[in-house]
Design an enzyme around this catalytic site. Structure first.
Site, short mmCIF file in Angstrom:
data_model
loop_
_atom_site.label_atom_id
_atom_site.label_comp_id
_atom_site.label_asym_id
_atom_site.label_seq_id
_atom_site.Cartn_x
_atom_site.Cartn_y
_atom_site.Cartn_z
CG ASP A 96 -2.55 4.54 -6.77
OD1 ASP A 96 -3.17 4.28 -5.71
OD2 ASP A 96 -1.41 4.11 -7.02
CG ASP A 191 -2.28 4.08 -1.16
OD1 ASP A 191 -1.32 3.49 -1.67
OD2 ASP A 191 -2.17 4.83 -0.17
CD GLU A 243 -0.46 -0.64 -0.98
OE1 GLU A 243 0.77 -0.68 -0.98
OE2 GLU A 243 -1.09 0.37 -0.61
CG HIS A 317 4.94 2.58 -6.39
ND1 HIS A 317 3.95 1.64 -6.51
CD2 HIS A 317 4.59 3.34 -5.32
CE1 HIS A 317 3.04 1.83 -5.57
NE2 HIS A 317 3.40 2.86 -4.84
CG ASP A 318 5.36 1.22 -2.41
OD1 ASP A 318 5.76 2.39 -2.56
OD2 ASP A 318 4.16 0.92 -2.25
C1 GLC Z 1 1.04 2.66 -0.43
C2 GLC Z 1 1.79 3.20 -1.63
C3 GLC Z 1 3.03 3.88 -1.15
C4 GLC Z 1 2.62 5.03 -0.25
C5 GLC Z 1 1.70 4.56 0.87
C6 GLC Z 1 1.02 5.70 1.54
O1 GLC Z 1 1.75 1.70 0.25
O2 GLC Z 1 2.05 2.17 -2.52
O3 GLC Z 1 3.84 4.32 -2.20
O4 GLC Z 1 3.76 5.63 0.30
O5 GLC Z 1 0.68 3.72 0.41
O6 GLC Z 1 0.06 6.26 0.70
#
Ligand code: GLC
Length: 541
Positions: A96, A191, A243, A317-318
């Site tokens: 990540d 991310d 993402e 995880h979100d």
């Molecule tokens: C992404 C991650 C999340 C995090 C955010 C800020 O959405 O998946 O867990 O809080 O980025 O880095």
């Protein structure tokens, strides 16, 4: 460089996977220990959430040192051992990369605060804040020390956005990517990468909390091309996934079409907002099937026609566990879990499995706000109270929506703390662990179905490579699609509800064969009755 479309990725949240030291936090040795389990499942690559040094305000997405291992998780030697052991088993790693922002504890930010102008230009500093809202609540700007300036933080106040316009920043970030690539990782998950491109002049944007002002800006594509060329671009088969927050199909085609030389694939989240009332996450509503079906079809067909590539997933995880959102989990956990799995594993894109999904894990069903740890949940709870909700109302929403729902310890067995740790877990195990755990589920219908889906993708080019077209678009309960490759066709039917539904099968499929189903003894005829949460894939050669 083309990726291998037969591959399936498994996501591990290291903090909650397996603790071998008794400190209550999962670790890299725990991952090494469980690699044979993942080999048995059949996956090809593991995406690890951040395990770098971090004050853990946002569970590691607030990085204070990009090229080291947080001692809670182990050492660099453990990391190297993990890569090497994975290689022996045919399992690669995807790391990540959190490059939109760093922790305010990072030395870049600390030097900037201390007055070093070189490092001040690493951040987005302005004399006047805009009206943008942070994704974790409140205004997205905070005072920068006592300078009278403000710094941008699209997330927590301790996550300062980096200034990608500055070539020195890009150089540092590409160096980090190369550091891990040189250690033998074969993939990266970037991310919130569609937020890195900020305009030179930042302006108020009252629409949608300010998102249009900083999301999918055209310059983002330039930055991704630069990163691709400076880092992984020439590596054959390298897996990269962006993402993409609040994105569009048009942009995702640009991000992922191979000739663009940006990324291999993209996560989007539209299909996981179909149970948001009026678009608001902190609300409770049954999922809107019409919306889900139409989003899957538009993205499936749009990306297929535009030569883009989706990352396919329901859990991460979100997100709360998909079984609690989309399925009557009390009565049909096995059927629902397998149907959901088939609905993405047989589709066009790269499937991702989030740890515990393969054994049908569900939300933890916590009793009190004290059990929650996540900064987003704690902020949201307070905001809901401030807005006038009762503690009971606010708690019910947190229970349904908190990111901690998926961050609970992996359920290995029925022993204390689900076999995750001998110490006190950093986050309590879910109530279901005595019944739902690896030991009880490994020979069970969900795990074995995942094994079969993974095997089929490897064996059948139509699953890995075929086109996608929508089918049965008028159905109010079945999400169906067709895949095509050469003369071959595959029809995939997914009943999203607990009631039976009768379907007329297109003539060309009536003499086809059942490729996979989550019910035994399904015979193909002119009409078929799909059972509750039945999935059925019919292959026509
Ligand atoms: C992404 C991650 C999340 C995090 C955010 C800020 O959405 O998946 O867990 O809080 O980025 O880095």
């Amino acid at each position: 460089m083309a990726i291998d479309k037969r591959k399936v990725v498994y996501q591990i949240y290291p903090k909650s996977f397996k603790d071998t030291t008794g400190n209550g936090v999962g670790d890299l040795q725990g991952i090494i220990q469980q690699l044979p389990y993942l080999k048995e499942l059949g996956i090809d690559m593991i995406w690890l959430n951040p395990f770098y040094p971090s004050p853990q305000r946002d569970n590691g997405y607030d990085i204070s040192d990009y090229t080291a291992v947080n001692p809670d998780f182990g050492t660099m030697a453990d990391f190297e051992e993990m890569i090497a052991t994975g290689q022996e088993l045919g399992i690669d790693f995807m790391l990540d990369m959190v490059l939109n922002h760093c922790s305010t504890d990072h030395e870049w930010f600390q030097k900037a605060l201390a007055g070093d102008q070189y490092y001040q230009d690493f951040f987005i500093l302005r004399d006047k804040p805009t009206d943008w809202v942070s994704k974790f609540g409140g205004n997205a700007w905070a005072p920068f020390g006592d300078t009278g300036k403000y710094y941008l933080h699209l997330f927590d106040v301790t996550q300062a956005d980096l200034n990608w316009r500055n070539p020195a920043v890009r150089k540092e970030l590409f160096k980090i990517v190369n550091f891990w690539k040189d250690k033998g990782v074969k993939g990266f998950r970037f991310d919130v990468i569609n937020l890195i491109g900020k305009e030179e002049v930042l302006e108020d944007c009252p629409i949608n909390d300010g998102k249009p002002a900083y999301t999918d800006r055209p310059i983002t594509h330039d930055y991704l091309q630069m990163m691709n060329h400076a880092t992984f671009g020439a590596e054959e088969g390298f897996m990269t996934v962006g993402e993409m927050s609040s994105t569009t199909i048009e942009n995702c085609i640009l991000y992922t079409a191979p000739d663009r030389e940006e990324l291999a694939m993209a996560f989007n989240f539209h299909h996981l907002k179909v149970d948001y009332k009026d678009g608001q996450k902190w609300s409770i509503m049954d999922f809107d099937f019409e919306e889900l079906k139409s989003l899957f079809h538009t993205w499936g067909e749009g990306m297929s026609e535009g030569n883009g590539w989706n990352a396919l997933f329901y859990n991460n995880h979100d997100q709360p566990r998909a079984l609690n959102r989309f399925v009557d989990v009390k009565n049909f956990r096995n059927e629902g879990a397998t149907m959901l799995a088939a609905s993405i594993h047989l589709s066009r894109g790269t499937p991702y499995i989030y740890m515990g999904e393969e054994i049908g894990m569900i939300d933890p069903d916590y009793d009190s706000m004290d059990d929650y740890v996540d900064v987003e949940s704690l902020n949201a709870y307070q905001i809901m109270l401030d807005e006038g909700k009762t503690p009971e109302e606010a708690f019910a929403i947190i229970q349904a929506k908190s990111r901690d729902n998926s961050r609970t310890p992996m359920q290995w067995d029925a022993s204390k703390n689900a076999g995750f740790t001998t110490g006190t877990p950093w986050l309590k195990a879910g109530k279901s662990y005595p019944e739902i755990n690896v030991e009880t589920e490994k020979e069970g219908p969900i795990f074995t179905f995942y094994q079969e889906l993974i095997r089929l993708r490897k064996e059948m080019p139509i699953i890995a490579e075929g086109d996608y077209t929508a089918a049965y678009t008028d159905s109010d309960s079945v999400y169906a699609f067709e895949r095509h490759l050469g003369e071959q066709k595959l029809l995939v039917l997914n009943n999203f509800f607990a009631k039976e539904v009768e379907l007329t099968i297109p003539a060309e499929y009536v003499d086809g064969q059942v490729l996979i189903s989550n019910y035994a003894d399904t015979r193909i005829a002119n009409t078929i009755t799909l059972k509750p949460y039945q999935t059925l894939a019919i292959l026509k050669d």
